[in-house]
Design a protein around this motif. Structure first.
Motif, short mmCIF file in Angstrom:
data_model
loop_
_atom_site.label_atom_id
_atom_site.label_comp_id
_atom_site.label_asym_id
_atom_site.label_seq_id
_atom_site.Cartn_x
_atom_site.Cartn_y
_atom_site.Cartn_z
N VAL A 25 -5.19 9.27 0.85
CA VAL A 25 -5.55 10.57 0.28
C VAL A 25 -4.33 11.49 0.17
O VAL A 25 -4.35 12.48 -0.54
CB VAL A 25 -6.66 11.26 1.09
CG1 VAL A 25 -7.97 10.49 0.96
CG2 VAL A 25 -6.28 11.41 2.56
N THR A 26 -3.28 11.15 0.85
CA THR A 26 -2.10 12.02 0.83
C THR A 26 -1.11 11.65 -0.28
O THR A 26 -0.56 12.51 -0.95
CB THR A 26 -1.40 11.98 2.20
OG1 THR A 26 -2.36 12.35 3.19
CG2 THR A 26 -0.21 12.94 2.25
N PHE A 27 -0.90 10.35 -0.48
CA PHE A 27 0.15 9.97 -1.44
C PHE A 27 -0.34 9.23 -2.68
O PHE A 27 0.44 8.93 -3.56
CB PHE A 27 1.20 9.09 -0.74
CG PHE A 27 1.96 9.82 0.33
CD1 PHE A 27 2.82 10.87 0.00
CD2 PHE A 27 1.79 9.49 1.67
CE1 PHE A 27 3.51 11.56 0.98
CE2 PHE A 27 2.49 10.17 2.65
CZ PHE A 27 3.33 11.21 2.32
N CYS A 54 0.86 2.96 8.37
CA CYS A 54 -0.27 3.77 8.84
C CYS A 54 -1.40 2.82 9.23
O CYS A 54 -1.97 2.90 10.32
CB CYS A 54 -0.76 4.69 7.73
SG CYS A 54 0.43 5.96 7.27
N CYS A 96 -4.34 10.81 8.40
CA CYS A 96 -4.65 12.04 7.68
C CYS A 96 -6.18 12.14 7.55
O CYS A 96 -6.86 11.12 7.43
CB CYS A 96 -4.06 12.03 6.28
SG CYS A 96 -2.30 11.73 6.22
S1 SF4 Z 1 -0.35 8.82 4.55
FE1 SF4 Z 1 -1.99 7.88 3.43
S2 SF4 Z 1 -2.30 5.94 4.44
FE2 SF4 Z 1 -1.12 7.21 5.83
S3 SF4 Z 1 -2.66 8.17 7.10
FE3 SF4 Z 1 -2.24 9.57 5.44
S4 SF4 Z 1 -3.76 9.06 3.95
FE4 SF4 Z 1 -3.72 7.38 5.34
#
Ligand code: SF4
Ligand SMILES: Cc1ncc(C[n+]2csc(CCOP(=O)(O)OP(=O)(O)O)c2C)c(N)n1
Ligand SMILES: [Mg+2]
Lengths: 342, 619
Positions: free
Chosen positions: A209-211, A58, A24
């Protein structure tokens, strides 16, 4: 490209890049990849001598996004430490870099991780620690702090496993913590890890940054930045650079690594001796109690032999031995047959 | 009075484990072997360190059958806990030897057998001062008693003691005294029996060795060039890795005394398998050994090795399952777990030794196959083969160059590029499903690739494309088809005009050989096929097709191998009758004969029924 800086083996930093990332936008893991690239470039490591290993997550995808000229091995979930051990035994002349996540390392792969360190397998092992399972969409991991809040509001009521502390206790011989956003600190720490012979563990806080980037999370970008507590500034000096550093008595500490390179630790306000195991553990405890992320070279032990030395392996990598070395003479089988006749 | 059987005798020794009976039993077995008499031994021991029952059977067999004998001629009843049952294990007309230091309790008496008492406890108290050694040496008394009764001379026993304890004269002496005490007691009492005599056969076992399958597998691997062993202790496979620990230093050191091997006791089987993968990927010959529970844990790694195409050898010494099952008893019940190991569509190469020589040889060859096919290869053993002592012709090292398969060096890549050829890791250039492989450390600019267990294309790039995925699965199947031409072919024995075939594999071979001879004597002629590998080969299909019916002997409840046959050749399925033995004990010829005869009788009945029905229908 004309004018671009080259290293001692005439490669540019670009030569250490990998496939385009699929993380992400803004993910800490990408920033870590950039530091990895910087470190390998700065240390003039030949990509053909590098193996990149990972588990699943990831974070574990990222070895595809740096140094595409190197062999890579994306194993199954939690098994990178054991796979790396096998690869190291097969060819100890290769430089291993492992990338894992906090789920991969602190949960499913915890046992294998501990035993890799217990054996002091030579590896640079980076945990991209975001306190969640990124790839499976945001469940808590075993490094999530007690009291940290999940995106949906659920509060984590389990204490976190501190990977740096665990590493020290389990026998790792180079233990550092850093932050994905601090390339100035992280890149030289990776360089030091590459020069070190033995298990070098880097617990790198790497916000998802997403979760896990919301209010109430103790691994959000904002929270982490506000709670960083660097022990020292870090400089890496490769063995071939005979330069005099601005070395201040009483302020700077010079750590010599196995290949003759050095890490210079510039004191920031407190006395800290990374060779003191008990002090290291105490410092981690104190920081955790106050919600600080202690960063820097936390622990270093140059005396413990790496795994292949314990095993008394021959110099030639086992993978490169020919049949003449691998197959005993037929007469030796005859002798054994004779013993079986008794 | 019946005249004694010559060299045809099955002695069962019932003791408690942890009492040192293993040593006494070993001496007895080796003494009979030294007399030149064909003999075998079966150890039925508990999963426990001390205090549970154990039975050891020594069989002398003039006809040379090495399988377990159905009937017990002599019971050495040295375990009170099992005595009440043990008296009925011995055949009518058989002999029971017991410790009569205290009188035999009435419930241990039965008709139709001869009882001979030897006061082992009393004798041993006179010879050995009170100590743990006393319990151990008590067992030597029955060795002496048996020696006297059946005609093993003391000179032979002495030689065995010297072979066994060579450098410890005191140990030889102390054991000898106890054995002599048992011997002399029988002699002084004038005890005799008339059922059997052991008669030395000069040079009878000359040139023969005694060993176990775990040891021969270990040696095969060492001579096959294995460089990395990672394992986790589990019965009945531990002694394989332990044999490697024993032989490696002696066989595989450089002139400077450095190791050309690494052997690691892993933290669990997942780790053991993962280390094998890492090592195999990085170019070294690597292996692990385990049994059912360990294999269950290894499944995920095996799938990775299959899908990402890495060599590795997995020795599976089968025991009784499921779950912990019977850890110290024998089975062939993990066939499907090996053959289809891992989730997803997988099939694996399995080599199936049936004796000491083939376990050495297949072990060595397994590494060639693993590298040729870049895939996990199983060596399928079982406890009977792996842990019991077997006599055998000496092991032979077949000298042939290691087959490293389609391994490409930097120089070769250079050549390729000059010819305009590109290295593509997963591309089927030869149409046999086997791609070319480089290993880390290859310094060519284009040698590196990215290994992963997720979807990938022919160039080893990540891919979720449906065509790439299906192409990979199809190619892996193609590769498996190619393997049919490389695995050990079956061994076929024919009898003139036989319409019935028998197929077996692994440790069933010896009892099947004996069973076929018995069937022949009772008028049933059979051909035989010894299956030595999976995937199945054309010879096997032809064998099944050429017979009216085929009995497939296997040591599991569900006919796991038969299911593989039927999946492969559904049209032949109706011909296959299963002979299933799954009580955890080594197979006996008698049980095979019984089941085959029952099948035949059923068959006659069914044919009759069918005829009747047909008649009715045609009315
Ligand atoms: S979900 Fe979280 S850990 Fe995975 S790529 Fe996106 S930001 Fe990075
Ligand atoms: C055996 C197994 N169980 C579960 C999964 C599903 N799974 C994939 S990634 C993952 C967690 C990854 O978390 P982490 O290691 O922290 O990596 P991140 O994505 O956060 O970087 C899980 C549970 C799996 N791949 N394999
Ligand atoms: Mg994570």
């Amino acid at each position: 490209m004309a004018g671009e800086k080259v290293n001692r083996i005439s490669l540019t930093e670009k030569d250490y890049q990998g496939a385009p990332t699929t993380m992400c936008r803004g993910c800490g893991h990408d920033a870590i990849s950039a530091s990895v690239i910087r470190a390998f470039f700065e240390s003039s490591v030949d990509p053909r001598k590098v193996i990149k290993l990972s588990g699943i997550g990831c974070s574990s995808k990222t070895p595809a996004y740096f140094i595409s000229q190197s062999f890579g091995f994306n194993a199954v979930h939690g098994r990178m430490s054991a796979v790396a051990t096998g690869a190291n035994l097969a060819n100890h002349t290769l430089i291993s870099i492992g990338v894992s996540g906090d789920g991969d390392t602190a949960a499913i792969g915890l046992g294998n991780f501990c035993h890799m360190m217990r054996r002091n397998v030579n590896i640079t092992y980076i945990v991209e620690n975001n306190g969640v399972y990124g790839l499976t969409k945001g469940q808590f991991s075993a490094t999530a702090d007690k009291g940290s809040v999940m995106k949906g509001g659920k509060v984590n009521d389990m204490p976190a496993i501190d990977l740096a502390e665990l590493a020290i206790v389990m026998g790792a011989t180079y233990v550092a913590r850093s932050f994905s956003g601090d390339r100035k600190q992280l890149a030289p720490l990776i360089q030091g890890a590459l020069a070190h012979k033995g298990s070098a563990i880097l617990d790198v806080i790497s916000p998802c940054v997403t979760f896990n980037n919301h209010e109430g999370s103790t691994k959000s970008l904002k929270y982490v930045k506000e709670h960083l507590d660097p022990i020292h500034d870090v400089d890496f000096i490769p063995p071939y650079e005979n330069i005099e550093v601005d070395y201040e008595e009483g302020t700077d500490q010079d750590v010599e690594l196995h290949d003759g390179s050095r890490i210079i630790l510039h004191k920031l306000g407190r006395d800290y001796d990374p060779s003191n195991k008990m002090q290291a553990v105490a410092a981690i405890h104190a920081a955790v109690a106050e919600g600080r992320f202690l960063t820097g070279l936390i622990y270093y032990d140059p005396t413990r032999p790496e795994f292949i030395e314990d095993l008394n392996l021959c110099e030639t990598p086992l993978a490169e031995l020919g049949q003449d070395m691998l197959q005993p003479r037929a007469e030796l089988l005859d002798q054994i047959n004779a013993e079986f006749m008794k | 009075m019946e005249s004694p059987a010559i060299n045809d005798l099955n002695i069962c020794i019932a003791t408690e484990n942890g009492t040192g009976s293993a040593s006494a039993n070993n001496i007895l077995f080796k003494a009979i072997f030294k007399m030149g008499i064909p003999c075998s031994s079966k150890n039925m021991f508990p999963s426990n360190i001390q205090g549970l029952p154990t039975w050891y059977q020594v069989r002398a067999c003039a006809d040379g059958y090495m399988g377990r004998k159905d009937v017990i001629d002599v019971m050495v009843m040295f375990n009170d806990a099992t005595a009440a049952k043990d008296i009925y294990r011995v055949r009518d007309g058989g002999l029971i030897i017991y410790d009569d230091s205290t009188p035999l309790s009435p419930n241990l008496k039965r008709d139709g057998v001869q009882y001979l008492g030897v006061p082992a406890n009393k004798l041993i108290q006179k010879i050995v001062p009170a100590s743990p050694l006393r319990t151990k040496q008590r067992n030597m008394i029955y060795v002496g008693a048996l020696a006297y009764l059946f005609g093993i001379n003391m000179e032979t026993i002495k030689e065995v003691l010297e072979d066994t304890f060579g450098k410890k004269p005191a140990v030889i002496e102390s054991n000898l005294i106890c054995i002599e005490a048992g011997y002399n007691y029988m002699k002084d009492k004038g005890f005799t029996q008339t059922m059997a005599r052991l008669v030395a056969i000069p040079n009878g076992n000359k040139g023969k060795i005694i060993t176990d399958g775990n040891t021969t597998c270990a040696l095969g691997a060492i001579f096959g060039g294995v460089a990395i062993v990672s394992w986790y202790p589990i019965t009945p496979s531990s002694s394989l890795a332990e044999a490697m620990e024993y032989y490696f230093p002696r066989l595989r050191k450089t002139k400077e005394g450095k190791a050309t091997y690494a052997i690691v006791q892993a933290e669990d089987e997942i780790s053991a398998a993962s280390m094998v993968l890492g090592a195999g990927w990085a170019g070294a010959r690597a292996m692990t050994s385990t049994s059912g529970p360990g294999l269950s844990l290894m499944n995920e790694s095996i799938g990775l090795a299959y899908f990402a195409e890495m060599p590795g050898v997995f020795f599976i010494i089968q025991r009784g399952g499921p779950s912990t099952g019977l850890p110290t008893r024998t089975q062939q019940a993990d066939i499907q777990l090996m053959y289809y190991a891992s989730h997803g569509d997988t099939r694996h190469i399995i080599l199936i030794p049936h004796d000491m020589k083939s376990s050495f040889d297949f072990s060595r060859r397994s590494f060639d196959l693993a590298e040729r096919f870049q895939t996990p290869v199983f060596v399928m053993m079982d406890l009977d083969l792996g842990m019991n002592l077997w006599s055998s012709d000496p092991l032979v090292l077949v000298k042939e160059p290691f087959d490293r398969g389609k391994l490409v060096t930097a120089e070769q890549l250079e050549q390729w590029e000059k010819q305009g050829k590109k290295f593509r890791r997963y591309f089927d250039a030869d149409g046999d499903g086997i791609p070319y492989r480089t290993i880390p450390g290859n310094m060519h600019r284009h040698a590196a690739y990215f290994t992963r267990g997720s979807g990938h294309d022919s160039d080893a790039h990540y891919s979720e494309d449906e065509k790439d995925y299906k192409e990979t699965l199809d190619r892996l199947r193609r590769k498996f088809e190619t393997a049919r031409k490389y695995v050990p072919e079956p061994i076929i024995e024919t009898a003139d005009g036989a319409k019935t075939g028998v197929i077996c594999f692994g440790s069933s071979y010896e009892p099947v050989r004996e069973a076929r001879d018995r069937l022949r004597l009772s008028g049933v002629k059979t051909d035989h096929l010894l299956l030595r590998a999976l995937p199945l080969t054309e010879e096997v299909r032809e064998f099944v097709a050429a017979h009216d019916r085929v009995y497939l002997v296997e040591q599991n409840r569900d006919g796991q191998m038969a299911a593989i046959f039927k999946e492969e050749w559904p049209e032949l399925g109706a011909k296959i009758g299963s002979v299933l033995i799954y009580d955890g004990l080594p197979v006996t010829a008698g049980e095979i004969v019984r089941q085959i005869k029952a099948h035949e009788a059923n068959l006659r009945e069914r044919v009759g029924e069918w005829r009747e029905r047909k008649l009715i229908a045609s009315v």
